[in-house]
Design a protein around this motif. Structure first.
Motif, short mmCIF file in Angstrom:
data_model
loop_
_atom_site.label_atom_id
_atom_site.label_comp_id
_atom_site.label_asym_id
_atom_site.label_seq_id
_atom_site.Cartn_x
_atom_site.Cartn_y
_atom_site.Cartn_z
N VAL A 136 24.56 16.28 88.59
CA VAL A 136 25.63 16.94 89.36
C VAL A 136 25.78 18.37 88.85
N LEU A 137 25.83 19.32 89.75
CA LEU A 137 26.12 20.71 89.37
C LEU A 137 27.57 21.03 89.72
N SER A 138 28.25 21.71 88.80
CA SER A 138 29.63 22.12 89.08
C SER A 138 29.89 23.48 88.43
N ARG A 139 30.97 24.11 88.88
CA ARG A 139 31.28 25.47 88.42
C ARG A 139 31.88 25.47 87.02
N TYR A 140 31.57 26.50 86.25
CA TYR A 140 32.45 26.84 85.14
C TYR A 140 33.76 27.31 85.78
N ARG A 141 34.84 27.28 85.00
CA ARG A 141 36.16 27.62 85.55
C ARG A 141 36.46 26.70 86.73
N SER A 142 36.56 25.41 86.43
CA SER A 142 36.93 24.44 87.47
C SER A 142 37.71 23.32 86.80
N TYR A 143 38.44 22.56 87.62
CA TYR A 143 39.07 21.34 87.11
C TYR A 143 38.88 20.24 88.15
N HIS A 144 38.37 19.09 87.70
CA HIS A 144 38.10 18.00 88.63
C HIS A 144 38.73 16.67 88.21
N GLY A 145 39.49 16.65 87.11
CA GLY A 145 40.19 15.40 86.76
C GLY A 145 39.93 14.97 85.33
N GLY A 146 40.71 13.99 84.89
CA GLY A 146 40.75 13.62 83.47
C GLY A 146 39.96 12.38 83.08
N THR A 147 39.28 11.71 84.03
CA THR A 147 38.47 10.55 83.64
C THR A 147 37.10 11.03 83.15
N GLU A 148 36.32 10.12 82.59
CA GLU A 148 35.11 10.53 81.86
C GLU A 148 34.15 11.40 82.68
N LEU A 149 33.80 10.97 83.88
CA LEU A 149 32.87 11.77 84.69
C LEU A 149 33.58 13.01 85.25
N ALA A 150 34.80 12.83 85.73
CA ALA A 150 35.53 13.97 86.33
C ALA A 150 35.78 15.07 85.29
N ILE A 151 36.05 14.69 84.06
CA ILE A 151 36.29 15.72 83.03
C ILE A 151 34.97 16.37 82.62
N ASN A 152 33.87 15.63 82.76
CA ASN A 152 32.57 16.22 82.43
C ASN A 152 32.06 17.17 83.51
N VAL A 153 32.43 16.95 84.77
CA VAL A 153 32.07 17.97 85.76
C VAL A 153 33.04 19.16 85.69
N THR A 154 34.20 18.93 85.12
CA THR A 154 35.18 20.02 84.95
C THR A 154 34.57 21.15 84.13
N GLY A 155 34.86 22.39 84.55
CA GLY A 155 34.35 23.54 83.80
C GLY A 155 35.49 24.26 83.12
N ASP A 156 36.23 23.57 82.26
CA ASP A 156 37.18 24.30 81.40
C ASP A 156 37.23 23.63 80.03
N THR A 157 38.04 24.18 79.17
CA THR A 157 38.00 23.75 77.76
C THR A 157 38.39 22.29 77.57
N ARG A 158 39.08 21.72 78.55
CA ARG A 158 39.48 20.33 78.40
C ARG A 158 38.28 19.38 78.41
N ARG A 159 37.12 19.86 78.88
CA ARG A 159 35.91 19.04 78.86
C ARG A 159 35.39 18.83 77.44
N PHE A 160 35.56 19.84 76.60
CA PHE A 160 34.81 19.90 75.34
C PHE A 160 34.92 18.60 74.52
N ALA A 161 36.13 18.04 74.43
CA ALA A 161 36.34 16.86 73.58
C ALA A 161 35.65 15.62 74.13
N SER A 162 35.26 15.66 75.41
CA SER A 162 34.64 14.48 76.03
C SER A 162 33.18 14.73 76.41
N ASP A 163 32.64 15.87 76.02
CA ASP A 163 31.30 16.27 76.46
C ASP A 163 30.25 15.80 75.46
#
Ligand code: PLP
Length: 451
Positions: A136-163
């Protein structure tokens, strides 16, 4: 009022003893108590009235306690509170019809979820099964949700702890002229160069490995960067060219927020509207009165699952209370002209006032948005564009500014170095002016921190 304040005080004690809050170090927060809410206002733990310019998590598009929706929930509760997803239910059927009627092109089938993150999860799963590909490709500077896959497609700092790299996600830079990754000086350059960069990313990642490109129709939490003309249409073309599923995430931008039913409508070109293959929604679909999200599905992917079972589901998919509130919300929005109101308030009041702030406040680096979906980007220095808080962080200057907004009587939505202007779609002109006057005053606090 004293009784309400006492009840609020007891609720606060219980909250601190037992409630575990999102995204927080539990011992370091002092959450605001809300005693009551109505229309564009909330009342805090001391009974103080605040203008809700956050729409909570940018979801109360019809404001608080809309009587038609409150009544519809009560009515549905008296009739049938819950029913399993395999059965036909009047509210679910009607909600799906009203949504399909408004989504672009052939997005005519709706899979209901409990919120935005699981809508994103399911959209990606549909794309993966449909294409037989995984990435899956997604943007940096994005938010897609807090579950495991959704936070991994997310492009903000909240991803880091789950990446941990296991989700098969790659990120690309999207258009953002104020902080251009492409050395662009015009919107046209930004659009063209961002599309060239996206195509390069697709080629370098291997087109045959990419199931989906997911992007917010107008990125919300990351800064309300309205895509320049031609960009969304260009993404559509690239997806078609390489057989990649285009997922437009409209969880925050959908249902009137941008002055149109869906933000992707702003991406239309002379060639016509931009129609994604899948569109995720939540929040505004029923203003969050009952948890609800979903995926609107285009004809091609719907056909894949015509004779092949879809390998996913939820106990509460299309929950009657949630879908009854969606029916009432969408009908109320249409009857009361809320989408048109959002467009008018944005064009006639918010945009010109924010442009004025940019001209008069040294801390206002950039303002941008559509409808009731605007961002004020605060900087320490207009020349260097140094943000007033670092990417992913806060600063005393931002905290003081947010404090001044609350003190002035406004509940803001803030993220890093930005204040978002996101009142409900049915905000009145008077309320919009009242909120902007409070922001104007609070910006003096930010100004004091500029160079
Ligand atoms: N996608 C976007 C664009 C969002 O803004 C959000 C939430 O803010 C989500 C997905 C996740 O939605 P939820 O919090 O309902 O899971």
């Amino acid at each position: 009022l004293d009784d309400a304040i006492a009840a609020g005080s007891r609720a606060y004690e219980l909250d601190r003893a037992h409630v575990f809050h999102s995204w927080s170090a539990q011992a370091q927060i002092t959450p605001m108590t809300i005693l009551a809410s109505e229309g564009s206002y909330v009342w805090d733990g001391e009974g103080r009235k605040l203008l809700d310019f956050s729409s909570q998590m940018v979801n109360t598009n019809i404001g608080h306690q809309h009587p038609k929706v409150v009544a519809a929930i009560a009515e549905q509760a008296a009739k049938i509170c819950t029913i399993a997803p395999q059965h036909v239910n009047e509210s679910r059927s009607e909600a799906a019809r009203l949504i399909a009627e408004r989504t672009p092109g052939d997005l005519d089938k709706v899979f209901f979820t409990n919120g935005g993150a699981d809508a994103v999860e399911h959209a990606i799963r549909m794309a993966r099964v449909h294409t037989g590909r995984r990435k899956v490709l997604s943007r940096y500077r994005s938010y897609h949700g807090g579950t495991e896959l959704a936070i991994n497609v997310t492009g903000d700092t909240r991803r880091f702890a789950s990446d941990f790299g296991g989700e098969s996600v790659a990120h690309f830079d999207g258009p953002f002229l104020y902080r251009s990754s492409f050395y662009a000086e015009t919107e046209e350059q930004e659009s063209q160069r961002a599309l060239e960069h996206l195509e390069r990313t697709i080629v370098l990642e291997g087109p045959a490995t990419i199931a989906a490109i997911i992007l917010e129709a107008i990125p919300g939490t990351p800064g309300i960067m309205v895509p320049p003309p031609g960009y969304m249409a260009g993404v559509r073309e690239l997806c078609t060219k390489y057989g990649i599923v285009m997922i437009a995430d409209e969880v925050m931008s959908g249902f009137g927020r941008t002055g149109k039913w869906f933000a992707i409508e702003h991406g239309a070109t002379a060639a016509g509207p931009v129609v994604p293959d899948l569109l995720t929604f939540a929040k505004g679909v029923n203003s969050g009165y009952v948890p609800l999200g979903g995926v609107a599905i285009g004809a091609e992917i719907a056909a894949t699952f015509a004779d092949k079972p879809y390998p996913g589901g939820l106990t509460y998919s299309g929950h009657p209370l949630a879908t009854a509130s969606a029916v009432a919300t969408i009908n109320a929005m249409a009857e009361e002209g809320m989408v048109e109101n959002a467009a008018t308030i944005g064009d006639e009041i918010i945009r010109p006032t924010l442009e004025q702030f940019k001209a008069t406040h040294p801390s206002v680096g950039d303002v941008r948005g559509e409808g009731v979906f605007f961002a004020i980007e605060l900087v320490r220095d207009k020349e260097t564009r140094e943000p007033l808080a670092p990417y992913g962080g806060s600063s005393p200057a931002m905290n003081e500014t947010i404090g001044a907004l609350k003190k002035g009587g406004l509940l803001p939505f803030a993220n890093y170095n930005r204040i978002h202007v996101v009142p409900p779609c049915n905000v009145s002109a008077e309320e919009a002016r009242e909120g902007l006057a409070i922001i104007d005053e609070a910006l003096n606090v930010a100004d004091a921190h500029t160079v």
